[in-house]
Motif scaffolding. Structure first.
Motif, PDB file in Angstrom:
ATOM      1  N   SER A  72       0.818  -1.215   0.000  1.00  0.00           N
ATOM      2  CA  SER A  72       0.000   0.000   0.000  1.00  0.00           C
ATOM      3  C   SER A  72       0.849   1.262   0.000  1.00  0.00           C
ATOM      4  O   SER A  72       0.329   2.358  -0.035  1.00  0.00           O
ATOM      5  N   VAL A  73       2.163   1.115   0.012  1.00  0.00           N
ATOM      6  CA  VAL A  73       3.061   2.255   0.071  1.00  0.00           C
ATOM      7  C   VAL A  73       3.608   2.548  -1.322  1.00  0.00           C
ATOM      8  O   VAL A  73       4.029   1.645  -2.029  1.00  0.00           O
ATOM      9  N   VAL A  74       3.587   3.795  -1.688  1.00  0.00           N
ATOM     10  CA  VAL A  74       4.162   4.222  -2.955  1.00  0.00           C
ATOM     11  C   VAL A  74       5.611   4.602  -2.687  1.00  0.00           C
ATOM     12  O   VAL A  74       5.903   5.406  -1.812  1.00  0.00           O
ATOM     13  N   VAL A  75       6.514   4.017  -3.437  1.00  0.00           N
ATOM     14  CA  VAL A  75       7.927   4.321  -3.291  1.00  0.00           C
ATOM     15  C   VAL A  75       8.268   5.455  -4.254  1.00  0.00           C
ATOM     16  O   VAL A  75       8.020   5.352  -5.451  1.00  0.00           O
ATOM     17  N   VAL A  76       8.819   6.526  -3.723  1.00  0.00           N
ATOM     18  CA  VAL A  76       9.168   7.694  -4.525  1.00  0.00           C
ATOM     19  C   VAL A  76      10.680   7.840  -4.516  1.00  0.00           C
ATOM     20  O   VAL A  76      11.301   7.848  -3.461  1.00  0.00           O
ATOM     21  N   THR A  77      11.253   7.934  -5.701  1.00  0.00           N
ATOM     22  CA  THR A  77      12.687   8.168  -5.824  1.00  0.00           C
ATOM     23  C   THR A  77      12.882   9.662  -6.015  1.00  0.00           C
ATOM     24  O   THR A  77      12.326  10.248  -6.940  1.00  0.00           O
ATOM     25  N   ALA A  78      13.634  10.269  -5.138  1.00  0.00           N
ATOM     26  CA  ALA A  78      13.852  11.711  -5.219  1.00  0.00           C
ATOM     27  C   ALA A  78      14.862  12.035  -6.307  1.00  0.00           C
ATOM     28  O   ALA A  78      15.910  11.399  -6.405  1.00  0.00           O
ATOM     29  N   SER A  79      14.536  12.995  -7.119  1.00  0.00           N
ATOM     30  CA  SER A  79      15.441  13.511  -8.133  1.00  0.00           C
ATOM     31  C   SER A  79      15.653  14.985  -7.844  1.00  0.00           C
ATOM     32  O   SER A  79      14.747  15.647  -7.336  1.00  0.00           O
ATOM     33  N   PRO A  80      16.814  15.516  -8.178  1.00  0.00           N
ATOM     34  CA  PRO A  80      17.021  16.938  -7.918  1.00  0.00           C
ATOM     35  C   PRO A  80      16.084  17.782  -8.772  1.00  0.00           C
ATOM     36  O   PRO A  80      15.767  17.418  -9.905  1.00  0.00           O
ATOM     37  N   VAL A  81      15.638  18.890  -8.228  1.00  0.00           N
ATOM     38  CA  VAL A  81      14.782  19.797  -8.984  1.00  0.00           C
ATOM     39  C   VAL A  81      15.590  20.920  -9.622  1.00  0.00           C
ATOM     40  O   VAL A  81      15.107  21.592 -10.529  1.00  0.00           O
ATOM     41  N   ALA A  82      16.816  21.116  -9.128  1.00  0.00           N
ATOM     42  CA  ALA A  82      17.709  22.115  -9.705  1.00  0.00           C
ATOM     43  C   ALA A  82      19.133  21.572  -9.617  1.00  0.00           C
ATOM     44  O   ALA A  82      19.473  20.853  -8.682  1.00  0.00           O
ATOM     45  N   VAL A  83      19.932  21.932 -10.612  1.00  0.00           N
ATOM     46  CA  VAL A  83      21.298  21.403 -10.695  1.00  0.00           C
ATOM     47  C   VAL A  83      22.280  22.523 -11.024  1.00  0.00           C
ATOM     48  O   VAL A  83      21.900  23.580 -11.527  1.00  0.00           O
ATOM     49  N   SER A  84      23.547  22.250 -10.759  1.00  0.00           N
ATOM     50  CA  SER A  84      24.616  23.204 -11.079  1.00  0.00           C
ATOM     51  C   SER A  84      24.842  23.271 -12.586  1.00  0.00           C
ATOM     52  O   SER A  84      24.364  22.417 -13.346  1.00  0.00           O
ATOM     53  N   ILE A  85      25.609  24.261 -13.002  1.00  0.00           N
ATOM     54  CA  ILE A  85      25.952  24.384 -14.420  1.00  0.00           C
ATOM     55  C   ILE A  85      26.718  23.152 -14.881  1.00  0.00           C
ATOM     56  O   ILE A  85      26.465  22.621 -15.971  1.00  0.00           O
ATOM     57  N   ASP A  86      27.640  22.651 -14.054  1.00  0.00           N
ATOM     58  CA  ASP A  86      28.405  21.454 -14.436  1.00  0.00           C
ATOM     59  C   ASP A  86      27.489  20.249 -14.627  1.00  0.00           C
ATOM     60  O   ASP A  86      27.644  19.491 -15.592  1.00  0.00           O
ATOM     61  N   THR A  87      26.546  20.067 -13.720  1.00  0.00           N
ATOM     62  CA  THR A  87      25.623  18.928 -13.834  1.00  0.00           C
ATOM     63  C   THR A  87      24.703  19.107 -15.033  1.00  0.00           C
ATOM     64  O   THR A  87      24.439  18.156 -15.767  1.00  0.00           O
ATOM     65  N   ALA A  88      24.225  20.319 -15.250  1.00  0.00           N
ATOM     66  CA  ALA A  88      23.384  20.590 -16.424  1.00  0.00           C
ATOM     67  C   ALA A  88      24.146  20.262 -17.704  1.00  0.00           C
ATOM     68  O   ALA A  88      23.601  19.667 -18.637  1.00  0.00           O
ATOM     69  N   ALA A  89      25.426  20.637 -17.723  1.00  0.00           N
ATOM     70  CA  ALA A  89      26.256  20.346 -18.901  1.00  0.00           C
ATOM     71  C   ALA A  89      26.359  18.847 -19.126  1.00  0.00           C
ATOM     72  O   ALA A  89      26.237  18.370 -20.263  1.00  0.00           O
TER      73      ALA A  89
END
Length: 89
Positions: free
Chosen positions: A19-36
């Motif tokens: 009955s539990v929904v498992v949610v995987t957290a993802s970042p909502v904002a990232v650095s310029i290096d990560t965006a690249a």
């Protein structure tokens, strides 16, 4: 939302309650290096996009961050522009 994990005796890992929904957290904002890295571009190119205002960003303390939704929207815009250039519909 609280996650209730049930453990089976002798089991090395928790077994989620059905009955539990498992949610995987993802970042909502990232650095310029990560965006690249996400875009397969150089950090210098992404910083240029930010500097020109082509990719919106914000400051959080000393860090400059880009919302993941902004990155996704930029990709969609690039795809649409490429389709227009080719005459696609």
């Amino acid at each position: 939302m609280s996650a209730d994990l049930r453990f089976n005796v002798g089991s090395p890992a928790p077994v989620p309650d059905s009955s539990v929904v498992v949610v995987t957290a993802s970042p909502v904002a990232v650095s310029i290096d990560t965006a690249a890295r996400m875009l397969g571009l150089s950090p210098r190119f992404v910083a240029g996009l930010v500097g020109r205002g082509d990719l919106a960003s914000f400051k959080a303390g000393a860090r400059r961050l880009i919302a993941v939704t902004t990155i996704e929207a930029w990709v969609v815009e690039q795809l649409a522009a490429a389709a227009d250039d080719r005459g696609d519909q």
